[in-house]
Design an enzyme around this catalytic site. Structure first.
Site: not given
Ligand SMILES: N[C@@H](CC(=O)c1ccccc1NC=O)C(=O)O
Ligand SMILES: [Zn+2]
Ligand SMILES: [Zn+2]
Length: 209
Positions: A20, A50, A54, A56, A60, A160, A172
């Site tokens: 990311w 992440h 992975h 969540d 998170h 989420h 994810e």
């Molecule tokens: N794998 C992460 C990605 C993430 O960190 C993220 C997802 C949506 C908006 C912002 C994120 N991260 C940092 O700004 C997630 O759980 O979606």
């Molecule tokens: Zn996520």
């Molecule tokens: Zn994630």
């Protein structure tokens, strides 16, 4: 006698693994190097929780939510349905789903070809209404090949928030390119990282007996 086929749906973890934007790069460093006087190699990992395939944790996306060491493991082990959602637009809508997904775990394929070596910014995510519909069918886990169930520009994290509301587990970063649509056994157990907001998993599918 051939055993049940195993489909490895995990991303190999290596330096340069796409992560990311702004997240921690994957790195590995030697703590001890085998030598005349030292019988072992031991290394240390630096990585985002992440990274790659992975899981969540509620922590998170919800302050005070359960950490990845506390989540019940049953959701990450059992029958699942792999759904080809490549035709979906920006978000996977209810109209992209079959009438009944027919399993407690659903994995969505959105990529024609998984971007193993580059970061894709405009990935397909999941509409919160779709999460609500799947919750109504008793789904306990939702997985996706993209890096998030929300769009990368999301500020409200609505997907989420929907999985939080229904206490649905999330995977994810799965690699589903070679997996035909259908029913499989999913095995994708998170590590018991105390305080962890997520954990890498070795995600596999097995043909059903
Ligand atoms: N794998 C992460 C990605 C993430 O960190 C993220 C997802 C949506 C908006 C912002 C994120 N991260 C940092 O700004 C997630 O759980 O979606
Ligand atoms: Zn996520
Ligand atoms: Zn994630």
């Amino acid at each position: 006698m051939m055993g049940r086929r195993i489909w490895d749906i995990s991303q190999p973890l290596h330096p340069g693994l796409p992560v990311w934007p702004g997240d921690t790069q994957f790195a590995q460093a030697k703590t001890w190097q085998m030598s005349e006087s030292l019988p072992v190699n031991v290394s240390a990992l630096t990585m985002s929780t992440h990274s790659g395939a992975h899981a969540d944790a509620p922590l998170h996306y919800s302050e005070g939510g359960a950490d990845i060491a506390s989540v019940d493991l049953a959701a990450y082990l059992g029958e699942c349905m792999v759904i080809d959602a490549r035709r979906a637009a920006h978000l996977i809508e209810s109209s992209d789903l079959p009438e009944d997904v027919g399993a407690d775990r659903v994995l969505f394929r959105t990529f024609e070809v998984f971007p193993r070596d580059n970061w894709k910014a405009d990935t397909t995510a999941i509409a919160p209404e779709t999460v609500n519909r799947l919750a109504g069918q008793g789904v306990k886990l939702i997985g996706i090949d993209g890096p998030s169930i929300d769009p990368q520009e999301s500020k409200d994290m609505s997907a989420h928030k929907a999985v939080l509301k229904h206490d649905i587990r999330v995977l994810e970063g799965l690699v589903l390119d070679d997996v035909p649509e259908g029913r499989y056994e999913l095995i994708a157990l998170p590590l018991p990282i105390v305080g962890g907001d997520a954990s890498p998993v070795r995600a596999i599918l097995r043909d059903l007996p």
